[in-house]
Structures are given as structure tokens and as C-alpha cells.
Design an enzyme around this catalytic site. Structure first.
Site, PDB file in Angstrom:
ATOM      1  N   GLY A 147      -5.900   5.378  -2.446  1.00  0.00           N
ATOM      2  CA  GLY A 147      -4.577   5.633  -3.003  1.00  0.00           C
ATOM      3  C   GLY A 147      -4.182   4.597  -4.038  1.00  0.00           C
ATOM      4  O   GLY A 147      -3.090   4.633  -4.594  1.00  0.00           O
ATOM      5  N   GLU A 204      -3.784  -7.429  -2.262  1.00  0.00           N
ATOM      6  CA  GLU A 204      -3.129  -8.206  -1.215  1.00  0.00           C
ATOM      7  C   GLU A 204      -2.201  -9.307  -1.713  1.00  0.00           C
ATOM      8  O   GLU A 204      -1.263  -9.686  -1.028  1.00  0.00           O
ATOM      9  CB  GLU A 204      -4.213  -8.768  -0.279  1.00  0.00           C
TER      10      GLU A 204
HETATM   11 MO1  MOS Z   1      -7.362  -5.174   3.486  1.00  0.00          MO
HETATM   12  S1  MOS Z   1      -6.242  -5.789   5.081  1.00  0.00           S
HETATM   13  O1  MOS Z   1      -8.588  -6.388   3.540  1.00  0.00           O
HETATM   14  O2  MOS Z   1      -8.126  -3.733   3.865  1.00  0.00           O
END
Ligand code: MOS
Length: 695
Positions: free
Chosen positions: A459, A656
Site C-alpha cells: 500500500g 518508519e
Molecule cells: Mo516494519 S515494523 O519493519 O514491517
């Protein structure tokens, strides 16, 4: 010979298919003779199944089978013991999958599941993490393979000798991953071969796990994950749905579709561990850190050790001569925690970046300036220079865009009627890693190109980003390039996780494109020409330099002085993450991460009832998440950062970094608005009102 595709804002390739409903997700493929599975969960915390009565369930219309430990096909012990489902009567945690009902319709399967009667012998249980839990121990390492503890200098002496000190403990609750698409699988056996359509972040690792569990060569298994509705880490490896569906399909000898329910996402698929984090910081009177200590406590299960790297963020973020970090975990009678967006770094940064705010106040220095003063070109943990580190540039640009200058540092210094207004800042960093992958590039006789790699687009826009990278590497307009991903029959590649996807996949795609151009230059055959690349050696041979993306979050909140309600006025992030391949999808990743951090700061909290050993708020009506109305303005920017040490595409990863530090910036803004420091997330109005009369 780039055609300039990288860096341009292309819309997602699969956008039209998604908005017209023609993109197929794991349980949306039409399959002849398909049946439906419904998972049955243990109703006790710890114990043993003594009897399963399936009489009523089997008599219910449409029910074909009840698969449980007494009759399930046997599977091998794999590396993830929680996937060895339906093999034994032992119950390790409430909600463990103990049976699957298979029926000719979803409704019949669900009704059948309701009619399964299970008796248990039970024992005492322990399900709540405390800082004095008798089971706390020191694991051999923390995820993925960091040392458990680190020490430089003499923390105790450095801390004792410093003129300014803070000693604070923060707590974060369990957080539950809730991708829009739940974990879901269609499993089909044909002549001993297994075909699964699975909602996963990596079809290659899922195939490896299924091969291990079912004792098959990987070539006998195909895992398709063409479209995936989110993962956030929870689909990083094979999960219960794929194992249950494969077991059920083998048992009834028919294809099975099995999707977990929203409620089943709370617990057994993994969650972010609760943490208790003590942070001690010491500085001299001009704000230079002299001692840093971060002691982190988290939980794992009785099934498997999952030791999250909570304090690892603190090892490399800011410099100080005396430093120490420790991790302790305890085994509770709970599901095994798992990855959730920036596992470790996210809760760790909440604690450290909050403590820095407390230090800034104690030493009387602006919190942006305090972070700039403690910047370092050399990784304090590794003793080696970073490939690039633009934390300071992010802080400066963020401060300028946000309008930080001239901020009155005193808490409660701004008010607009009932609203107390405050601003906060936090730093952010996340490792910029890559994993080996392979890819092929094919020149077709009609002048078009086909690039194949088992990447996964969960996504994020990954499909589009790799397509752009491929076009530039081939030196042709992207319209002439077709990309195929999301199928274990394609060249094996890294999973979409750890912010490593684009770095890993583009590396392999660029090498395959280069190999193809070599072949074509050598005047090879005029028909179809294919070249392949595998980056295993090249990725493994990289020098061990510290590589990180950086960021800075700026937040303004308003807090109702009468009710304690916290509202976000605005949130602004600036990131340094190498090259940005696609500004549209990159921006979505960054503001998505920031929104999740806001959610963590103000709303999300898994509330576990110790008597039943389970989370009581296990749906989105009771487990609160940030909604659109909670987000008035979020902006994400990035620096034009070039770092040639990273990988051929020069990307650092952006999945992230947006969540790391975000919750601290919100909490710091709430403190600035109210003068109240809540050290236990989420910052709910009852906590704010409970400690002080805000009005
Ligand atoms: Mo991400 S938590 O490393 O898929």
C-alpha cells in the site's frame, strides 16, 4: 542516461485498479469449489485442552470439518513455534488458535465455530508487565541481533558528577497493528503442491516458512501477494492465517479462504510490547550531555523470545562520554509480541526525546538548540563516522518552517480562551539498511521492457517506485517498462519491512538493468533478451558504516483547560532520508507515520484485564485511533540529501522514520501547553485533569 523518472510524482500504477475494485486481495480471487475457514480461539489463558466436542458444529448446515489438534495434518516444528498450530492441546495464551471450522459459506463456518465446545484444565497465569516482575531476565541479544546491554565510560560516576540531571521513567502500553486488510489467505493444494494467495509483506519468506512447516521443497509452493492492504510489520513473516488455511485445505481436500476478523487482530498476530523505560541524562550547565543511561523493560511470551530493541535508539542518537543501555524482558502468558512500525526505535525515541525535553527545561536551554549542541559526526556506539547525518539540518529547517524562533519556553505561556497552547520538538532516526534481492530485466522485440522481482507493495507505492528506478536504470521512458511483483514465482527478494524495501529492491533492479544493457551493447540476439542480478554478495560486502535516516518533528497542540481534551493544531516534520523516488507516495509514508505517532501519543492503548489475560478493547470502537478529525494539519518535508555510500539508488527508506519521535513531540507540546508531564502514554484527558487544575 537517466530519463528523470526518479524524483517525479507519478500516481500509483495500481491506483485505477484499486479505486475501481478490480485489484484482487488475498481472499478475493475466484476459486472453484472454495470453502471458508473460521478460526476458533482459546477461552483460557494457560492450560490444556481436555476435550473438544464437535458434534453440534458438525451437525450445523454447511459445516464440512472441525480441524483441531486431534485430527489436523501434522506439521514440523518450525523456527516460529507460534506457527505450529493445531498440533498439541497446550494453551499458551488466551486467544490462541485452537481449531478451524471449515464450511461451504463464511456464515456457516462462523456458526460452526460458535458451536464447538472445548473443555480445559487451567493453571495460574501472569499477564501484566511490571518493573519488579520476578521473571525479568537478560536476553542473550535483542532484535534483530543487537547486544543486550552496552556501556562506555563510567555512567554512574559521570552522572553523579554532573551539575544537571534528570531521572525519569516512561511507560508505553501494548499497541495493536490494524492494517485495513486483515491477515487473510486463500490456500489450495493440487497434487501435493501448495498455492496460497496471502496478505503478507513478503511472499519469499512466507514460502520458506511453509516449506519448513509442511516439509516441502520451496519449488512446490507458490505464494502470491499482488495487492496487500497494509501490514506495518504485523505481516512481516508468515502468520496464523496462512498456516490455518493451508492445514484446513489439506484436511478437507478443497480450497479454503480464511480471513482473520478485526477482533482477532488484537493479540495473536502480534502487537507492540508494552515498555517501562527509565532514562537518566546528565549535562553540564551549557547543555552538553555528559552521561546517558536508558534501561528498558519489555515482555515476551512463553512460546518464543521476542526481545525488542527498545533502547537501541539511544546508543547512536546523541553523544556523551558516559553511556549505558540495558534491556530486560519477562515471559508472560500472552501472545508473542511482534513488529509494529519502527519496533524498538519508536517507543525508545518516545522516552529519550521526552527526557531531552525535560533536560532542556532543567538546564534552561531551548530544546532545538540542546539537540544541536549534542549532535555528533561519529556514531557514539560504533566509533565510526555516519555515511551522512543531517539531524541538525532537519532541526533547523523544521524550526524555520514551523516558526519556532521566539518561542517562550515557559509552560502555560500561551492561551486562547479556554485553550492552552503549546509547542514541542523531537528528533528522529531510523537505520538505513538493505537486504539481498534478485531481479530480472527483459528487453522485448517491440521495444518494451519487463522487470520482475518479488517485491511487495503493501500500500506504500513500492510498485511505482521500483518502476521509476527501473526506467532510469534502463535509460528508457517509464511508459515502456512493465513491472511484475508480489509472487514467489518471481526472482526472490527481501520483504517489505524495516524500511528496507526500496533500497533492497532497487539495488537488484538497477543491477539487472545494467546487466541487460551490457548484453544489448554486446550486440546480442535481436529477439527477447533477459538479464538477471542477485545482490547477495554486493549487499553482504558493504563496509560496516553506520547508516541512518534522520528527522525532526514540530508540534503545536491546544488543550482545553476545563476538560483536558488535547487537540492537534499542526504537526510538521522534516526528514533526511537520501533520495526520494516519488514525492507523492513518499509524502504519504511520512505523514502516515506521523499520524500513527500522534495516535500513539493521544489515543492508542491495549487494556489488558489480568483476570482473563486478554485485551478488553479489541475492536476499533474501543481501541481508539487517530481519525481524520484529529488531524488538522500535518506537513512533511525532506532535504535533498545525497549519500553515495548507501546503495545504487541512494535511498534510505521512509516507512518508519515518520513515527519515530512523533509521540515525544506531541507529549512535549502538551507539557509546554499545560505544565503537566504525563510519562505514561496515551495522554488522556483524565490523566491531565487528574494531576492538576489546568484552568
Ligand atoms: Mo516494519 S515494523 O519493519 O514491517
Amino acid at each position: 542516461m537517466s530519463t528523470g523518472a526518479v524524483g517525479r510524482a507519478y500516481p500509483r500504477l495500481e491506483g485505477p485498479a484499486k479505486v475501481t475494485g478490480t485489484a484482487r486481495y488475498a481472499v478475493e480471487y475466484p476459486v472453484d469449489g472454495v470453502t471458508y475457514g473460521w478460526a476458533v480461539q482459546a477461552a483460557v489463558v494457560r492450560g490444556r485442552i481436555t476435550r473438544i466436542d464437535t458434534t453440534q458444529a458438525l451437525a450445523s448446515p454447511g459445516v464440512l470439518a472441525v480441524v483441531h489438534h486431534g485430527n489436523a495434518p501434522r506439521i514440523a516444528p518450525g523456527q516460529q513455534p507460534e506457527l505450529r498450530l493445531l498440533q498439541e492441546p497446550t494453551v499458551h495464551h488466551r486467544g490462541q488458535y485452537v481449531a478451524v471450522v471449515v464450511a461451504t459459506s463464511l456464515e456457516a463456518a462462523r456458526e460452526g465455530a460458535r458451536l464447538v465446545r472445548i473443555d480445559y484444565d487451567t493453571g495460574p497465569h501472569s499477564t501484566v508487565l511490571t518493573d519488579d516482575h520476578p521473571g525479568l531476565y537478560k536476553p542473550d541479544q535483542v532484535n534483530p541481533s543487537y547486544p543486550t546491554d552496552t556501556a562506555e565510560g563510567d555512567f554512574d560516576a559521570g552522572y553523579a558528577a554532573a551539575p544537571v540531571r534528570v531521572d525519569v521513567t516512561y511507560r508505553t502500553p501494548a499497541y495493536h497493528n490494524n492494517p485495513m486488510e486483515p491477515h487473510a489467505t486463500t490456500a489450495q493444494w493440487h497434487d501435493g503442491r501448495l498455492l496460497v494467495h496471502d496478505s503478507t509483506q513478503g511472499a519469499t519468506p512466507v514460502r520458506a516458512t511453509l516449506a519448513e512447516l509442511f516439509g516441502l521443497p520451496p519449488e512446490s509452493i507458490r505464494v502470491v501477494a499482488e495487492h496487500v492492504g497494509g501490514g506495518f510489520g504485523s505481516k512481516g513473516y508468515a502468520k496464523a492465517s496462512v498456516v490455518l488455511a493451508a492445514l484446513a485445505a489439506r484436511h478437507v481436500d478443497r480450497p479454503v479462504k480464511l480471513a482473520l476478523t478485526r477482533q482477532q487482530l488484537f493479540g495473536p498476530v502480534g502487537y507492540r510490547t508494552p515498555t517501562i523505560q527509565r532514562v537518566r541524562l546528565a549535562a553540564d550547565t551549557d547543555g552538553r550531555l555528559t552521561a546517558i543511561c536508558h534501561d528498558a523493560i519489555s515482555q515476551t511470551s512463553t512460546i518464543r523470545e521476542f526481545a525488542e530493541q527498545t533502547a537501541v535508539y539511544t546508543r547512536s542518537m546523541y553523544a556523551a562520554p558516559h553511556r549505558r543501555t540495558t534491556h530486560r524482558v519477562t515471559r508472560l502468558d500472552v501472545p508473542t509480541p511482534f513488529w509494529m512500525r519502527a519496533p524498538g526505535e519508536c517507543p525508545g525515541a518516545y522516552a529519550l526525546e521526552s527526557a531531552l525535553d525535560e533536560l532542556a527545561i532543567a538546564v534552561g536551554i531551548d530544546p532545538v538548540e540542546l539537540r544541536i549542541r549534542n549532535d555528533t559526526d561519529v556514531d557514539p556506539d560504533q566509533g565510526r563516522p555516519f555515511t551522512s547525518r543531517n539531524l541538525v539540518a532537519c532541526l533547523r529547517e523544521g524550526a524555520q518552517r514551523f516558526g519556532w524562533a521566539g518561542r517562550d519556553p515557559s509552560p502555560r505561556s500561551r492561551r486562547d480562551g479556554r485553550w492552552l497552547i503549546g509547542t514541542g520538538v523531537a528528533g528522529s532516526s531510523y537505520p538505513a539498511r538493505a537486504r539481498p534481492s534478485s531481479a530480472t530485466a527483459t528487453a522485448r522485440s517491440d521495444g518494451t521492457f519487463l522487470v520482475q522481482i518479488n517485491a511487495t507493495d503493501i500500500g506504500t507505492g513500492a510498485r511505482t517506485a521500483i518502476w521509476q528506478v527501473a526506467a532510469d536504470a534502463l535509460g528508457v521512458p517509464p511508459e515502456r517498462v512493465e513491472i511484475r511483483i508480489g509472487d514467489s514465482a518471481l526472482p526472490a527478494a527481501a520483504l517489505a519491512g524495516g524500511s528496507m524495501g526500496t533500497a533492497s529492491w532497487s539495488w537488484a533492479v538497477i543491477r539487472a538493468a545494467q546487466a541487460l544493457r551490457e548484453k544489448l551493447r554486446d550486440g546480442g540476439p535481436t529477439g527477447e533478451v533477459t538479464a538477471e542480478a542477485d545482490t547477495t554478495e554486493e549487499v553482504g560486502g558493504q563496509p560496516a558504516l553506520p547508516r541512518y535516516a534522520y528527522g525532526a518533528h514540530f508540534v503545536e497542540v491546544r488543550v482545553d483547560a476545563d476538560t483536558g481534551e488535547v487537540r492537534l493544531n499542526r504537526m510538521l516534520g522534516v526528514f533526511a532520508a537520501g533520495r526520494v523516488v516519488n514525492p507523492t507516495t513518499a509524502r504519504s509514508q511520512l505523514i502516515g507515520g506521523m499520524t500513527m505517532g500522534l495516535s500513539m501519543a493521544l489515543h492508542e492503548e491495549g487494556l489488558l484485564d489480568e483476570r482473563y489475560g486478554d485485551w478488553v478493547n479489541h475492536d476499533l470502537a474501543t481501541y481508539h485511533i487517530t481519525g481524520c478529525a484529529d488531524v488538522e494539519a500535518i506537513e512533511a518535508y525532506w532535504l535533498d540529501e545525497r549519500d553515495d555510500e548507501l546503495n545504487p539508488a541512494g535511498v534510505k527508506g521512509i516507512g518508519e522514520i515518520g513515527i519515530v519521535g512523533a509521540a515525544a513531540a506531541v507529549a512535549n507540546a502538551v507539557h509546554h501547553a499545560t505544565g503537566v508531564r504525563i510519562r505514561e502514554l496515551p495522554i488522556r484527558l483524565d490523566k491531565l485533569i487528574g494531576v492538576s487544575d489546568l484552568a
